[in-house]
Design a protein around this motif. Sequence first.
Motif, PDB file in Angstrom:
ATOM      1  N   LYS A  77       0.826  -1.198   0.000  1.00  0.00           N
ATOM      2  CA  LYS A  77       0.000   0.000   0.000  1.00  0.00           C
ATOM      3  C   LYS A  77       0.869   1.259   0.000  1.00  0.00           C
ATOM      4  CE  LYS A  77      -3.748  -2.473   0.455  1.00  0.00           C
ATOM      5  NZ  LYS A  77      -4.697  -2.626  -0.663  1.00  0.00           N
ATOM      6  N   LEU A  78       0.377   2.265  -0.685  1.00  0.00           N
ATOM      7  CA  LEU A  78       1.034   3.562  -0.646  1.00  0.00           C
ATOM      8  C   LEU A  78       0.547   4.342   0.571  1.00  0.00           C
ATOM      9  CD1 LEU A  78       0.805   4.703  -4.382  1.00  0.00           C
ATOM     10  CD2 LEU A  78       2.904   4.145  -3.149  1.00  0.00           C
ATOM     11  N   SER A  79       1.449   5.034   1.206  1.00  0.00           N
ATOM     12  CA  SER A  79       1.070   5.866   2.345  1.00  0.00           C
ATOM     13  C   SER A  79       0.773   7.284   1.871  1.00  0.00           C
ATOM     14  CB  SER A  79       2.199   5.892   3.368  1.00  0.00           C
ATOM     15  OG  SER A  79       3.326   6.586   2.848  1.00  0.00           O
ATOM     16  N   LYS A  80       0.183   8.077   2.753  1.00  0.00           N
ATOM     17  CA  LYS A  80      -0.111   9.463   2.421  1.00  0.00           C
ATOM     18  C   LYS A  80       1.162  10.274   2.204  1.00  0.00           C
ATOM     19  CE  LYS A  80      -4.540   9.579   4.868  1.00  0.00           C
ATOM     20  NZ  LYS A  80      -5.321  10.243   5.943  1.00  0.00           N
ATOM     21  N   GLU A  81       2.257   9.797   2.764  1.00  0.00           N
ATOM     22  CA  GLU A  81       3.531  10.501   2.638  1.00  0.00           C
ATOM     23  C   GLU A  81       4.368  10.005   1.461  1.00  0.00           C
ATOM     24  OE1 GLU A  81       2.522   9.072   5.594  1.00  0.00           O
ATOM     25  OE2 GLU A  81       1.704  10.986   6.328  1.00  0.00           O
ATOM     26  N   THR A  83       6.291   9.566  -1.885  1.00  0.00           N
ATOM     27  CA  THR A  83       6.904  10.534  -2.783  1.00  0.00           C
ATOM     28  C   THR A  83       6.424  10.306  -4.216  1.00  0.00           C
ATOM     29  OG1 THR A  83       8.790   9.111  -3.267  1.00  0.00           O
ATOM     30  CG2 THR A  83       8.957  10.541  -1.322  1.00  0.00           C
ATOM     31  N   PRO A  84       6.580  11.277  -5.103  1.00  0.00           N
ATOM     32  CA  PRO A  84       6.212  11.077  -6.513  1.00  0.00           C
ATOM     33  C   PRO A  84       6.919   9.877  -7.128  1.00  0.00           C
ATOM     34  CG  PRO A  84       6.550  13.397  -6.083  1.00  0.00           C
ATOM     35  CD  PRO A  84       6.975  12.669  -4.842  1.00  0.00           C
ATOM     36  N   GLU A  85       8.153   9.649  -6.717  1.00  0.00           N
ATOM     37  CA  GLU A  85       8.904   8.500  -7.233  1.00  0.00           C
ATOM     38  C   GLU A  85       8.270   7.186  -6.783  1.00  0.00           C
ATOM     39  OE1 GLU A  85      11.239  12.075  -7.337  1.00  0.00           O
ATOM     40  OE2 GLU A  85      10.251  11.072  -5.640  1.00  0.00           O
ATOM     41  N   GLN A  86       7.850   7.147  -5.534  1.00  0.00           N
ATOM     42  CA  GLN A  86       7.207   5.934  -5.027  1.00  0.00           C
ATOM     43  C   GLN A  86       5.854   5.700  -5.697  1.00  0.00           C
ATOM     44  OE1 GLN A  86       7.310   7.107  -0.878  1.00  0.00           O
ATOM     45  NE2 GLN A  86       8.911   5.590  -0.408  1.00  0.00           N
ATOM     46  N   ILE A  87       5.124   6.760  -5.930  1.00  0.00           N
ATOM     47  CA  ILE A  87       3.824   6.647  -6.609  1.00  0.00           C
ATOM     48  C   ILE A  87       4.013   6.149  -8.035  1.00  0.00           C
ATOM     49  CG2 ILE A  87       1.852   7.959  -7.480  1.00  0.00           C
ATOM     50  CD1 ILE A  87       2.161   9.785  -5.030  1.00  0.00           C
ATOM     51  N   HIS A  88       5.015   6.681  -8.723  1.00  0.00           N
ATOM     52  CA  HIS A  88       5.288   6.249 -10.094  1.00  0.00           C
ATOM     53  C   HIS A  88       5.723   4.786 -10.126  1.00  0.00           C
ATOM     54  CE1 HIS A  88       7.574   5.819 -13.881  1.00  0.00           C
ATOM     55  NE2 HIS A  88       6.659   6.652 -14.345  1.00  0.00           N
ATOM     56  N   ASP A 192      -7.210   2.054 -18.696  1.00  0.00           N
ATOM     57  CA  ASP A 192      -7.271   1.995 -17.244  1.00  0.00           C
ATOM     58  C   ASP A 192      -6.884   3.364 -16.686  1.00  0.00           C
ATOM     59  OD1 ASP A 192      -6.429   1.539 -14.445  1.00  0.00           O
ATOM     60  OD2 ASP A 192      -6.754  -0.576 -14.924  1.00  0.00           O
ATOM     61  N   ARG A 193      -7.741   3.954 -15.902  1.00  0.00           N
ATOM     62  CA  ARG A 193      -7.516   5.340 -15.476  1.00  0.00           C
ATOM     63  C   ARG A 193      -6.386   5.472 -14.466  1.00  0.00           C
ATOM     64  NH1 ARG A 193      -9.528   7.089 -10.588  1.00  0.00           N
ATOM     65  NH2 ARG A 193     -10.743   5.561  -9.396  1.00  0.00           N
ATOM     66  N   GLU A 194      -5.978   4.374 -13.825  1.00  0.00           N
ATOM     67  CA  GLU A 194      -4.928   4.447 -12.808  1.00  0.00           C
ATOM     68  C   GLU A 194      -3.567   4.016 -13.333  1.00  0.00           C
ATOM     69  OE1 GLU A 194      -5.995   2.457  -9.238  1.00  0.00           O
ATOM     70  OE2 GLU A 194      -7.734   3.727  -8.858  1.00  0.00           O
ATOM     71  N   ASN A 195      -3.524   2.896 -14.020  1.00  0.00           N
ATOM     72  CA  ASN A 195      -2.212   2.413 -14.482  1.00  0.00           C
ATOM     73  C   ASN A 195      -1.928   2.734 -15.939  1.00  0.00           C
ATOM     74  OD1 ASN A 195      -3.448   0.352 -16.091  1.00  0.00           O
ATOM     75  ND2 ASN A 195      -3.594  -0.971 -14.303  1.00  0.00           N
ATOM     76  N   GLY A 196      -2.912   3.343 -16.647  1.00  0.00           N
ATOM     77  CA  GLY A 196      -2.675   3.787 -18.019  1.00  0.00           C
ATOM     78  C   GLY A 196      -2.627   2.688 -19.056  1.00  0.00           C
ATOM     79  N   LEU A 197      -3.081   1.498 -18.717  1.00  0.00           N
ATOM     80  CA  LEU A 197      -3.015   0.384 -19.655  1.00  0.00           C
ATOM     81  C   LEU A 197      -4.119   0.482 -20.703  1.00  0.00           C
ATOM     82  CD1 LEU A 197      -1.151  -2.136 -19.858  1.00  0.00           C
ATOM     83  CD2 LEU A 197      -3.001  -3.431 -18.773  1.00  0.00           C
ATOM     84  N   ILE A 198      -3.766   0.215 -21.961  1.00  0.00           N
ATOM     85  CA  ILE A 198      -4.766   0.123 -23.026  1.00  0.00           C
ATOM     86  C   ILE A 198      -5.380  -1.269 -22.952  1.00  0.00           C
ATOM     87  CG2 ILE A 198      -5.178   0.195 -25.516  1.00  0.00           C
ATOM     88  CD1 ILE A 198      -2.730   2.052 -25.721  1.00  0.00           C
ATOM     89  N   VAL A 199      -6.609  -1.323 -22.487  1.00  0.00           N
ATOM     90  CA  VAL A 199      -7.272  -2.608 -22.234  1.00  0.00           C
ATOM     91  C   VAL A 199      -7.837  -3.201 -23.517  1.00  0.00           C
ATOM     92  CG1 VAL A 199      -9.106  -3.740 -20.910  1.00  0.00           C
ATOM     93  CG2 VAL A 199      -7.776  -1.881 -19.878  1.00  0.00           C
ATOM     94  N   ASP A 200      -8.374  -2.347 -24.386  1.00  0.00           N
ATOM     95  CA  ASP A 200      -8.878  -2.781 -25.693  1.00  0.00           C
ATOM     96  C   ASP A 200      -9.091  -1.535 -26.548  1.00  0.00           C
ATOM     97  OD1 ASP A 200      -9.693  -4.431 -27.732  1.00  0.00           O
ATOM     98  OD2 ASP A 200     -11.457  -5.236 -26.701  1.00  0.00           O
ATOM     99  N   TYR A 201      -9.360  -1.733 -27.830  1.00  0.00           N
ATOM    100  CA  TYR A 201      -9.639  -0.611 -28.719  1.00  0.00           C
ATOM    101  C   TYR A 201     -10.493  -1.075 -29.885  1.00  0.00           C
ATOM    102  CZ  TYR A 201      -6.093  -2.529 -31.902  1.00  0.00           C
ATOM    103  OH  TYR A 201      -5.388  -3.344 -32.746  1.00  0.00           O
ATOM    104  N   MET A 202     -11.162  -0.122 -30.518  1.00  0.00           N
ATOM    105  CA  MET A 202     -11.918  -0.395 -31.738  1.00  0.00           C
ATOM    106  C   MET A 202     -11.546   0.661 -32.762  1.00  0.00           C
ATOM    107  SD  MET A 202     -15.774   0.949 -30.773  1.00  0.00           S
ATOM    108  CE  MET A 202     -16.199   1.256 -32.486  1.00  0.00           C
ATOM    109  N   ARG A 203     -11.468   0.247 -34.028  1.00  0.00           N
ATOM    110  CA  ARG A 203     -11.097   1.170 -35.101  1.00  0.00           C
ATOM    111  C   ARG A 203     -12.333   1.877 -35.668  1.00  0.00           C
ATOM    112  NH1 ARG A 203      -5.930   0.631 -36.986  1.00  0.00           N
ATOM    113  NH2 ARG A 203      -4.762  -1.230 -36.341  1.00  0.00           N
ATOM    114  N   ASN A 204     -12.076   3.066 -36.212  1.00  0.00           N
ATOM    115  CA  ASN A 204     -13.092   3.820 -36.947  1.00  0.00           C
ATOM    116  C   ASN A 204     -14.376   4.031 -36.139  1.00  0.00           C
ATOM    117  OD1 ASN A 204     -11.387   3.897 -39.254  1.00  0.00           O
ATOM    118  ND2 ASN A 204     -12.045   1.828 -39.776  1.00  0.00           N
TER     119      ASN A 204
END
Length: 207
Positions: A77-81, A83-88, A192-204
Amino acid sequence: MKQRTKKSSVFVGGLTVMLCIALSPLSISAGTLLARRRQDARGGAVAARYARAVRAFEERAEAYAKERERLEETLPKLSKESTPEQIHAHKTAFRELVRKSRAGARQGQIFDRVIAAHIRATIRSEFKGRERAKLRETVMEADTKGVPLRVNYPYPETKELLEIPPTLLLKLPQLPKQLRYRFVERNMLLVDRENGLIVDYMRNALP
């Protein structure tokens, strides 16, 4: 009640004879009614098909959300303290954990053919004329060049995340809070709004 007539011709003794055949208004009305019923039946079948597709799509999206939540619970778990590096670092570890669990994921597993057709039809219906041209212009001008159309790949952090117009969002199938629709040129992605993963896509997706 006034009758309509239908002209027809026959050959009698080498001469062409014109016949006027009375058409009953009742028979015309019955034929029209039958055609309308058939049209309504076809429209109802399409609507029912899309309704089933929407439910199935939402269930697949929810299944992804539940699995990625389970995987996230296995990480420290991430704590409230933190750092940006730890969050990344946490985000990266989370993304790679989900990628590993979805190693066999393919395009179309969530955006299947039927739901893709439904979404295209929804966008065509919601945006017409100038509104569609304006939406297309906004989408095409966004800084999304280079975003990979690849399932299970990260959405580049340096690229713009183009929001879906609220009026359209209300018409699209509902997503769990962990997922977002994104336009990349004329294509639509599930990200995915948190980890930025492209889960699927559709063309056009965009007409």
